[in-house]
Motif scaffolding. Structure first.
Motif, short mmCIF file in Angstrom:
data_model
loop_
_atom_site.label_atom_id
_atom_site.label_comp_id
_atom_site.label_asym_id
_atom_site.label_seq_id
_atom_site.Cartn_x
_atom_site.Cartn_y
_atom_site.Cartn_z
N ASP A 122 38.33 -75.78 122.51
CA ASP A 122 39.00 -76.64 123.13
C ASP A 122 39.34 -76.88 124.67
O ASP A 122 40.85 -76.48 124.82
CB ASP A 122 39.61 -77.95 122.49
N ARG A 153 41.22 -75.60 117.52
CA ARG A 153 41.19 -77.17 116.92
C ARG A 153 40.96 -77.01 115.56
O ARG A 153 40.23 -75.85 115.07
CB ARG A 153 40.17 -78.10 117.36
N SER A 202 35.93 -83.93 111.34
CA SER A 202 36.27 -83.97 112.31
C SER A 202 37.10 -82.74 112.84
O SER A 202 37.83 -82.34 112.32
CB SER A 202 37.88 -84.93 112.78
N HIS A 231 38.91 -83.72 118.89
CA HIS A 231 38.35 -85.68 119.46
C HIS A 231 39.31 -85.90 120.39
O HIS A 231 40.78 -85.32 121.04
CB HIS A 231 39.23 -87.04 118.30
N THR A 232 38.90 -85.95 121.67
CA THR A 232 39.42 -85.95 123.42
C THR A 232 39.20 -87.11 123.50
O THR A 232 38.16 -88.04 122.74
CB THR A 232 38.80 -85.39 123.96
N SER A 233 39.64 -87.76 124.99
CA SER A 233 39.17 -88.97 125.38
C SER A 233 37.98 -88.90 126.01
O SER A 233 37.31 -90.78 126.30
CB SER A 233 40.16 -89.23 127.27
N TYR A 288 34.84 -87.23 124.08
CA TYR A 288 34.22 -86.96 123.46
C TYR A 288 34.86 -86.46 121.61
O TYR A 288 35.90 -86.51 121.63
CB TYR A 288 33.27 -86.09 123.33
N SER A 289 34.17 -87.01 121.01
CA SER A 289 33.95 -86.09 119.46
C SER A 289 33.24 -85.87 119.35
O SER A 289 32.41 -85.70 119.06
CB SER A 289 34.34 -87.17 118.58
N ASP A 346 31.65 -83.54 115.60
CA ASP A 346 31.98 -83.74 113.06
C ASP A 346 31.08 -82.63 113.11
O ASP A 346 30.28 -82.95 113.71
CB ASP A 346 31.93 -85.54 112.62
N THR A 399 27.66 -86.41 116.93
CA THR A 399 28.57 -86.05 118.35
C THR A 399 28.19 -87.24 118.81
O THR A 399 27.36 -88.03 118.60
CB THR A 399 28.48 -84.60 119.86
#
Length: 399
Positions: A237, A314, A320, A323-325, A327-328, A330, A396
């Motif tokens: 990340d 990560r 999961s 997870h960021t502010s 985008y996420s 899985d 995503t």
């Protein structure tokens, strides 16, 4: 009468491009980006594309989703129409008027909240998702959001490795930054001179590359950075920004280079990528990429605590990955039918392995390995099921 009929159809297509259905999933026609100095054949082979011309090109990236994405109305990535459109688009940069497609932006313009989601005020797709094969790339950074200046935009990005790879990440503890900067400036000066010699015919392309490699080896910019080997399925990340990173080459251990799935904000390189060293890469006509040594050393974070790769790795938690502010991401293995509730945003699905059936009340899609689909926010619920014994996906979304 006949010419008028064709003209009417053509005009209709300009004014009202295909019927804009907001509540159905769409296959995505990927956009291939050639990278003559660091691309390869992995992506085209992974997608099982048979066209010999595309298989011979050095593709560095496949844009799986971005603001300019083209959506197919085909129901299967195996359909001859979808395959034909994919090849035509990536060979000629356009699609014929007979092709069955629409632009993602046309959907967004019709109703952005129903396509992207109502919880954020975007008028275009905010993400860029790339399937990448990189046989090495430049030393670079992206600025942090907190670094106030007018030239560079932040570009949060994250990498999911589909094969083992090798990277540099962060500055070595105790590195002499003044000497590192001097080395980068010396390489830039040398590359500009070699480029000029090639352009006027004073040096051959082969000889130019030899001289560049010899000079770079003598000053060794890698002495200042940390090199790491990354295992398949790892996620790195880089979204905090301001940290040195690059893809590296080891043709014996990693013959494919770095094969990864990138999720990032849709910001162009010209606006966001600050390079200090481009590995001596040069095109046959003498073209070299723009380097920004001064800015690189202005905005890089040299704090040893922030240059530790473990801070960027990560760990998977259930499905999961990240997870960021912004985008996420899985990952999931689909072994039987599962019903999915859409999050507050659109969903993008990339099939890593197998074949996926995506079923909604309005439409059902079949998505093969290496291909993607886009599910608008208007689709509240949908079902996923495998059509092969083992089907794995990356999902995503924002939220």
């Amino acid at each position: 009468y006949v010419p008028l009929l064709y003209y009417t159809r053509y005009l209709y297509r300009i004014i009202i491009p295909m019927s804009l259905e907001l509540d159905r999933p769409y296959l995505i026609i990927p956009r291939f980006i050639e990278q003559p100095t660091w691309g390869g054949s992995y992506i085209v082979s992974y997608k099982q594309i048979q066209d010999e011309e595309l298989r011979a090109r050095k593709i560095g990236q496949s844009y799986e989703l971005y603001g300019g994405s083209i959506l197919s109305t085909s129901s299967s990535s195996a359909d001859s129409q979808f395959q034909s459109d994919l090849v035509e688009y990536n060979k000629n940069g356009r699609l014929s008027s007979d092709s069955s497609y629409i632009k993602l932006q046309d959907l967004v313009d019709q109703n952005s909240s129903q396509i992207l989601g109502s919880s954020f005020p975007h008028t275009k797709m905010p993400l860029l998702i790339k399937f990448t094969q990189a046989l090495g790339n430049s030393f670079q950074i992206h600025v942090k959001k907190s670094q106030k200046q007018s030239r560079w935009k932040p570009k949060p990005e994250s990498w999911y490795y589909l094969e083992d790879g090798i990277i540099t990440y962060g500055i070595k503890k105790g590195a002499d930054m003044l000497e590192f900067k001097r080395v980068c400036l010396a390489i830039e000066e040398k590359m500009i001179a070699l480029s000029a010699s090639l352009k006027i015919g004073a040096l051959s392309y082969g000889r130019t590359k030899e001289k560049a490699a010899s000079f770079i080896k003598s000053v060794n910019p890698w002495q200042f950075v940390n090199t790491h080997r990354i295992k398949k399925h790892s996620i790195v990340d880089l979204s905090p920004g301001a940290i040195q990173h690059s893809w590296e080459e080891d043709p014996v251990s990693y013959p494919f280079g770095n094969v990864l799935y990138e999720v990032q904000l849709d910001v162009t390189d010209d606006e966001s990528t600050i390079r200090a060293f481009d590995k001596g890469k040069m095109q046959p006509d003498g073209t070299i990429r723009k380097i920004h040594v001064e800015d690189y050393f202005t905005y890089i974070n040299t704090d040893p605590e922030h240059n530790d790769l473990s801070l960027a790795m990560r760990k998977r938690e259930g499905q999961s990955l990240l997870h960021t502010s912004h985008y996420s991401l899985d990952v999931a293995t689909i072994q039987k039918e599962v019903v999915v509730e859409n999050p507050p945003s659109f969903i993008h699905i990339f099939v890593i392995e197998g074949e996926l059936r995506v079923e909604t009340p309005a439409r059902t899609l079949s998505v093969e390995k290496g291909h993607s689909c886009f599910i608008p926010r208007a689709v509240k619920t949908f079902a996923l099921s495998p059509t092969q014994e083992k089907t794995s996906i990356l999902k995503t979304y924002i939220g």
